[in-house]
Motif scaffolding. Structure first.
Motif, PDB file in Angstrom:
ATOM      1  N   GLU A  95      38.077  87.893  40.825  1.00  0.00           N
ATOM      2  CA  GLU A  95      37.651  89.239  41.175  1.00  0.00           C
ATOM      3  C   GLU A  95      37.425  90.070  39.917  1.00  0.00           C
ATOM      4  N   MET A  96      36.494  90.991  40.010  1.00  0.00           N
ATOM      5  CA  MET A  96      36.242  91.902  38.898  1.00  0.00           C
ATOM      6  C   MET A  96      36.144  93.322  39.415  1.00  0.00           C
ATOM      7  N   GLU A  97      36.451  94.282  38.565  1.00  0.00           N
ATOM      8  CA  GLU A  97      36.294  95.689  38.894  1.00  0.00           C
ATOM      9  C   GLU A  97      35.739  96.361  37.646  1.00  0.00           C
ATOM     10  N   MET A  98      34.864  97.338  37.844  1.00  0.00           N
ATOM     11  CA  MET A  98      34.185  97.922  36.693  1.00  0.00           C
ATOM     12  C   MET A  98      33.921  99.407  36.933  1.00  0.00           C
ATOM     13  N   ALA A  99      34.330 100.225  35.955  1.00  0.00           N
ATOM     14  CA  ALA A  99      34.068 101.662  36.048  1.00  0.00           C
ATOM     15  C   ALA A  99      32.628 101.962  35.642  1.00  0.00           C
ATOM     16  N   TRP A 100      32.118 103.122  36.074  1.00  0.00           N
ATOM     17  CA  TRP A 100      30.781 103.570  35.690  1.00  0.00           C
ATOM     18  C   TRP A 100      29.737 102.524  36.078  1.00  0.00           C
ATOM     19  N   ALA A 101      29.858 102.001  37.279  1.00  0.00           N
ATOM     20  CA  ALA A 101      28.926 100.957  37.706  1.00  0.00           C
ATOM     21  C   ALA A 101      28.560 101.141  39.164  1.00  0.00           C
ATOM     22  N   GLY A 102      27.302 100.868  39.480  1.00  0.00           N
ATOM     23  CA  GLY A 102      26.818 100.908  40.861  1.00  0.00           C
ATOM     24  C   GLY A 102      26.615  99.510  41.414  1.00  0.00           C
ATOM     25  N   ASN A 103      26.190  99.460  42.669  1.00  0.00           N
ATOM     26  CA  ASN A 103      26.031  98.172  43.366  1.00  0.00           C
ATOM     27  C   ASN A 103      25.183  97.192  42.552  1.00  0.00           C
ATOM     28  N   SER A 104      24.091  97.700  41.974  1.00  0.00           N
ATOM     29  CA  SER A 104      23.174  96.828  41.254  1.00  0.00           C
ATOM     30  C   SER A 104      23.814  96.256  39.973  1.00  0.00           C
ATOM     31  N   ASP A 105      24.585  97.102  39.277  1.00  0.00           N
ATOM     32  CA  ASP A 105      25.270  96.621  38.058  1.00  0.00           C
ATOM     33  C   ASP A 105      26.269  95.514  38.399  1.00  0.00           C
ATOM     34  N   ILE A 106      26.943  95.703  39.527  1.00  0.00           N
ATOM     35  CA  ILE A 106      27.949  94.712  39.926  1.00  0.00           C
ATOM     36  C   ILE A 106      27.254  93.391  40.284  1.00  0.00           C
ATOM     37  N   MET A 107      26.120  93.502  40.968  1.00  0.00           N
ATOM     38  CA  MET A 107      25.368  92.283  41.326  1.00  0.00           C
ATOM     39  C   MET A 107      24.905  91.526  40.086  1.00  0.00           C
ATOM     40  N   GLU A 108      24.535  92.283  39.055  1.00  0.00           N
ATOM     41  CA  GLU A 108      24.104  91.600  37.827  1.00  0.00           C
ATOM     42  C   GLU A 108      25.213  90.710  37.274  1.00  0.00           C
ATOM     43  N   HIS A 109      26.442  91.205  37.348  1.00  0.00           N
ATOM     44  CA  HIS A 109      27.560  90.375  36.873  1.00  0.00           C
ATOM     45  C   HIS A 109      27.834  89.199  37.817  1.00  0.00           C
ATOM     46  N   GLY A 110      27.683  89.430  39.107  1.00  0.00           N
ATOM     47  CA  GLY A 110      27.879  88.331  40.068  1.00  0.00           C
ATOM     48  C   GLY A 110      26.892  87.211  39.790  1.00  0.00           C
ATOM     49  N   GLU A 111      25.638  87.609  39.585  1.00  0.00           N
ATOM     50  CA  GLU A 111      24.600  86.620  39.272  1.00  0.00           C
ATOM     51  C   GLU A 111      24.894  85.937  37.932  1.00  0.00           C
ATOM     52  N   GLY A 112      25.262  86.758  36.951  1.00  0.00           N
ATOM     53  CA  GLY A 112      25.549  86.201  35.618  1.00  0.00           C
ATOM     54  C   GLY A 112      26.682  85.192  35.674  1.00  0.00           C
ATOM     55  N   LEU A 113      27.707  85.529  36.430  1.00  0.00           N
ATOM     56  CA  LEU A 113      28.873  84.643  36.516  1.00  0.00           C
ATOM     57  C   LEU A 113      28.520  83.319  37.198  1.00  0.00           C
ATOM     58  N   VAL A 114      27.838  83.392  38.329  1.00  0.00           N
ATOM     59  CA  VAL A 114      27.540  82.153  39.066  1.00  0.00           C
ATOM     60  C   VAL A 114      26.593  81.269  38.253  1.00  0.00           C
ATOM     61  N   ARG A 115      25.617  81.883  37.612  1.00  0.00           N
ATOM     62  CA  ARG A 115      24.706  81.081  36.779  1.00  0.00           C
ATOM     63  C   ARG A 115      25.455  80.444  35.607  1.00  0.00           C
ATOM     64  N   HIS A 116      26.418  81.182  35.073  1.00  0.00           N
ATOM     65  CA  HIS A 116      27.211  80.632  33.957  1.00  0.00           C
ATOM     66  C   HIS A 116      28.080  79.456  34.415  1.00  0.00           C
ATOM     67  N   ILE A 117      28.620  79.548  35.628  1.00  0.00           N
ATOM     68  CA  ILE A 117      29.414  78.415  36.143  1.00  0.00           C
ATOM     69  C   ILE A 117      28.502  77.190  36.314  1.00  0.00           C
ATOM     70  N   ALA A 118      27.312  77.421  36.871  1.00  0.00           N
ATOM     71  CA  ALA A 118      26.373  76.296  37.061  1.00  0.00           C
ATOM     72  C   ALA A 118      26.004  75.675  35.708  1.00  0.00           C
ATOM     73  N   GLN A 119      25.742  76.529  34.717  1.00  0.00           N
ATOM     74  CA  GLN A 119      25.382  76.025  33.387  1.00  0.00           C
ATOM     75  C   GLN A 119      26.545  75.262  32.750  1.00  0.00           C
ATOM     76  N   THR A 120      27.753  75.763  32.947  1.00  0.00           N
ATOM     77  CA  THR A 120      28.932  75.092  32.394  1.00  0.00           C
ATOM     78  C   THR A 120      29.119  73.717  33.042  1.00  0.00           C
ATOM     79  N   PHE A 121      28.844  73.616  34.337  1.00  0.00           N
ATOM     80  CA  PHE A 121      28.915  72.309  35.001  1.00  0.00           C
ATOM     81  C   PHE A 121      27.933  71.339  34.338  1.00  0.00           C
ATOM     82  N   LEU A 122      26.730  71.838  34.046  1.00  0.00           N
ATOM     83  CA  LEU A 122      25.735  70.963  33.406  1.00  0.00           C
ATOM     84  C   LEU A 122      26.174  70.575  31.992  1.00  0.00           C
TER      85      LEU A 122
END
Ligand code: ATP
Ligand code: MG
Length: 444
Positions: free
Chosen positions: A237-264
């Motif tokens: 889980e993550m929590e972030m100040a000064w952030a809206g829905n879109s900013d949070i989604m960017e991190h969600g996307e970044g994290l999942v893509r990073h996990i996929a890349q790490t698997f590779l």
């Protein structure tokens, strides 16, 4: 005592034509009264070892001949490069020590085919013997993927300047609704539960740390047994100040893509051993994740003749249909207010909706992330709590966060086991966790 040679190293060609000492477990054994073929397993792989009576002598040979599957042994020998051997190498054994034997009256209960193939821990027998099943090739692979996923989550957040933060497991308020709360006996009290999420406690630390994350177990009394629910699961889980829905989604996307890349990067052989298409994983790592509003998803489903009404949350059966043809994960945003708890911030542009998102994985896997913007002003949170009919008492500390310098903020929760299940192509979430917990099982 410490090992100096590993099967994986030998198979990679590090010790060609050299002497090695391998420590491990007998994975398979066959042969005659003169020669034994032993497949030795350690945590890094398997290798064929050949022991001849003439070379090792009668005593060692008899010991090896009588040794059953999962006997632990130390084998000394010469590394031969041999194209015909699995992995391209074979050990010619010169001496051997049996370390931990297996009693012939009580042989290892898991069959060879279950050891090697893909029944995925599905049978009751294998679940009862989970402590032994962990040694199988498939489970070892899953455990390695888990390790890479956890490592990737830590590196993603730390590289993005998030601070790791821990919340309590005993709590007195619900995050995800009362129906999945686990009540715990607590010195005679009746209102203590196991945590469903760190979120409320993370929000309390948000003004201190601004960007924070955790990986911890969450507990939910999920009564319906599905292929994607555990009662104890690992929650990033993550929590972030000064952030809206879109900013949070960017991190969600970044994290999942990073996990996929790490698997590779770290686990290509493991993914291949599971029969996983690496191009798919690369696609998940390389491409942006589209965003779709809830309304559009409902229309799409209705167009597919799925029985769904506006205002309903999407359950698994619907997510499965919706995600069947997705090429990459998709965000679903702007759910109706009526479908979500009070802490989701109402969309100032249209009060029917909240500023939230779920990330739905393709191939029919469905939700892997739930998140969004939090209701952050005192006035609004009180209104939402009262509208919902939720008693304020347990949330006083949570409301306080808004009373002293509230700021826009948000966060998400990612189901780590669900992500591993999807990326590994597992049939069931319990295939990817060492000791799965569900409504019927807390043993072994
Ligand atoms: P679902 O509707 O699938 O039960 P949820 O909406 O209850 O999920 P959230 O409360 O948003 O889930 O939790 C965040 C994430 O935690 C989910 O996206 C999912 O990946 C994971 N998760 C939730 N419940 C479970 C569970 N019982 N077992 C495993 N993972 C879970
Ligand atoms: Mg749930």
């Amino acid at each position: 005592m410490v090992k100096s040679h590993w099967v994986g190293e030998v198979q990679s060609g590090m010790y060609d034509d050299q002497e090695v000492e391998l420590k491990g477990w007998i994975y398979r054994t066959r042969g005659s009264n003169k020669i034994r073929f032993i497949v030795l397993r350690d945590s890094t792989g398997t290798i064929q070892c050949v022991a001849k009576r003439d070379t090792v002598g009668d005593e060692i040979f008899e010991g090896l001949k009588g040794a059953l599957i999962e006997t632990s042994v130390i084998l000394n020998g010469h590394v031969n490069v041999d194209e015909r051997a699995p992995g391209g190498h074979e050990i010619v054994v010169s001496s051997a020590t049996i370390v931990g034997s297996v009693n012939p009256e009580n042989p290892f209960p898991i069959t060879q085919s279950a050891m090697e193939n893909a029944d995925g821990g599905e049978t009751e027998f294998l679940l009862d013997n989970r402590h032994l099943y962990l040694r199988t090739g498939r489970m070892t692979t899953m455990l390695k993927l888990r390790s890479s996923a956890f490592g990737a989550i830590h590196s993603y957040f730390r590289d993005s300047d998030f601070i790791e933060y821990q919340a309590p497991c005993f709590v007195a308020g619900a995050v995800e609704g009362g129906s999945t709360l686990f009540e715990v006996p607590y010195f005679g009290r009746k209102d203590v539960y196991l945590t469903q999420s760190w979120q409320l406690y993370a929000e309390a630390a948000m003004p201190a740390l601004e960007k924070l994350y955790t990986i911890a177990p969450s507990f939910r009394a999920e009564k319906s047994r599905t292929r994607r629910h555990l009662t104890e699961f690992w929650h990033a889980e993550m929590e972030m100040a000064w952030a809206g829905n879109s900013d949070i989604m960017e991190h969600g996307e970044g994290l999942v893509r990073h996990i996929a890349q790490t698997f590779l990067d770290e686990r290509t052989p493991e993914l291949e051993s599971l029969g996983r298409d690496l191009d798919l994983i690369a696609r998940y790592a390389d491409n942006p994740y589209p965003r779709m509003r809830y309304d559009e998803a409902v229309e799409t489903l209705q167009g597919m003749s799925v029985d769904i009404e506006w205002g309903q949350d999407l359950d698994y059966s619907k997510e499965k249909i919706l995600t069947q043809d997705f090429d990459v994960p998709h965000f679903l945003t702007h759910y109706p207010k009526v479908a979500k708890p009070f802490y989701h911030r109402v969309d100032p542009d249209d009060e029917k909706y909240v500023l939230c998102h779920d990330l739905l994985a393709p191939e029919g896997y469905g939700e892997i992330i739930g998140g969004g913007e939090r209701t952050w002003s005192e006035e609004e949170i009180l209104r939402r709590i009262d509208e919902e009919g939720t008693p304020r008492d347990a949330y006083e500390f949570y409301i306080d966060v808004r009373r002293f310098g509230g700021v826009p903020h948000g966060g998400f929760g990612l189901g780590v086991d669900r992500v591993i299940s999807w990326l590994s192509g597992a049939e069931h979430i319990r295939e990817v966790i060492p000791f799965p917990r569900d409504s019927r099982r807390v043993t072994p």
